[in-house]
Design a protein around this motif. Structure first.
Motif: not given
Length: 325
Positions: A214-231
């Protein structure tokens, strides 16, 4: 050998103690066959859980003795990925070294060939405050909010391809690629940035060894790999969780995050490779492997959790045919 509870197009779940299943079945038919062993073993907690967990020297001895089994089952270029949390000394606000002793026990076991390739950290800001006695009652410690993920292998060069688990570019990086205008030259860190360093769009940036679920900094997008985000983005409201809530099914209290399984499956294997989870719980690994078209075998000792995991494969989006034995 462990009773086969169900099977799908790509895999099967064996009900039984993983060490006994190994001795009576896996060692005979699957020695040197698994490209990836990925699991979250029972943590060495001070309080007993339903899923079963040992403590102290007993846990260390049990954990260390897994090394020869893992080494035997892996291919020469295969990988072992294990997630494990921290533990604390009983009755004391002191963190235990047991998890570190377990890691050393695995890689220094003379009957195996394992070595630590890289450590990852999985940070989860939604974890409940623990250890509660020292965080919320006495307020002496901060929240224990991450787990260790150890990537081990029998070779210094296990099969891996980080181009399959790229992170989305940041907005700043996208602008650099588009404009090709940036300050080249030597940095204070002594890194030399060439004129063409950011000229190519490679589809994303190389993944980090920190999973910010989850976001550490609410003003910054989380940039997890696509394979992680999809789940990860729908993990708490996917088909399995909705069905369990609706039917009053008790969820396994230490489920491995599906995004982690997805990341390492994409990173370390190809379609058709064979994956093992020796402590399957609610069978997140089998579900992810099925979705990503990897062959899989999962063992689980707790019959309730094993039967509950059937729900995962009834997900209409998975499109898998499940056969209960």
């Amino acid at each position: 050998m462990g009773r086969e509870l169900y099977k799908t197009k790509y895999g099967k779940l064996l009900l039984g103690d993983t060490i006994e299943v190994y001795k009576n079945h896996l060692s005979r038919y699957y020695s040197g066959k698994f490209q990836l062993i990925i699991t979250s073993p029972p943590f060495p907690l001070n309080n007993k859980k339903k899923y079963g967990n040992l403590q102290g020297d007993e846990y260390l001895r049990w954990f260390t003795e897994l090394a020869p089994m893992f080494s035997d089952l892996l291919t020469d270029d295969g990988s072992l990925v294990m997630e494990i949390g921290n533990s604390w000394e009983s009755g004391r606000p002191v963190q235990s070294l047991l998890h570190l002793e377990c890691l050393l026990g695995l890689v220094k076991n003379p009957e195996s060939e394992l070595r630590l390739i890289q450590e990852f950290i999985s940070y989860n800001p939604s974890k409940l405050p623990s250890p509660a006695q020292w965080v919320t009652v006495n307020r002496l410690r901060t929240v224990d909010s991450y787990t260790h993920v150890w990537w081990m292998a029998k070779s210094d060069f296990p099969k891996a391809d980080n181009s399959k688990v790229l992170r989305p570019y940041s907005k700043k990086m996208e602008k650099l690629i588009a404009s090709k205008k940036y300050n080249s030259g030597r940095r204070p860190s002594e890194h030399a940035i060439s004129d063409s360093a950011f000229a190519n769009n490679n589809g994303g940036s190389i993944a980090h060894n920190l999973f910010e679920l989850e976001q550490i900094d609410p003003n910054r997008d989380v940039r997890l790999p696509h394979s992680v985000l999809s789940f990860s983005n729908t993990n708490s409201n996917d088909y399995f969780h909705r069905r369990c809530r609706k039917e009053g099914v008790d969820l396994h209290p230490a489920r491995m995050q599906a995004g982690l399984v997805s990341f390492f499956t994409n990173f370390l294997t190809d379609e058709g490779d064979l994956i093992l989870d020796p402590f399957g719980g609610s069978n997140t690994t089998g579900y992810v492997a099925e979705k990503l078209k990897r062959r899989w075998i999962v063992t689980e000792i707790n019959e309730d959790y094993a039967y509950n995991s059937i729900i995962r494969f009834e997900d209409p989006e998975l499109g898998s045919v499940l056969e209960i034995i």
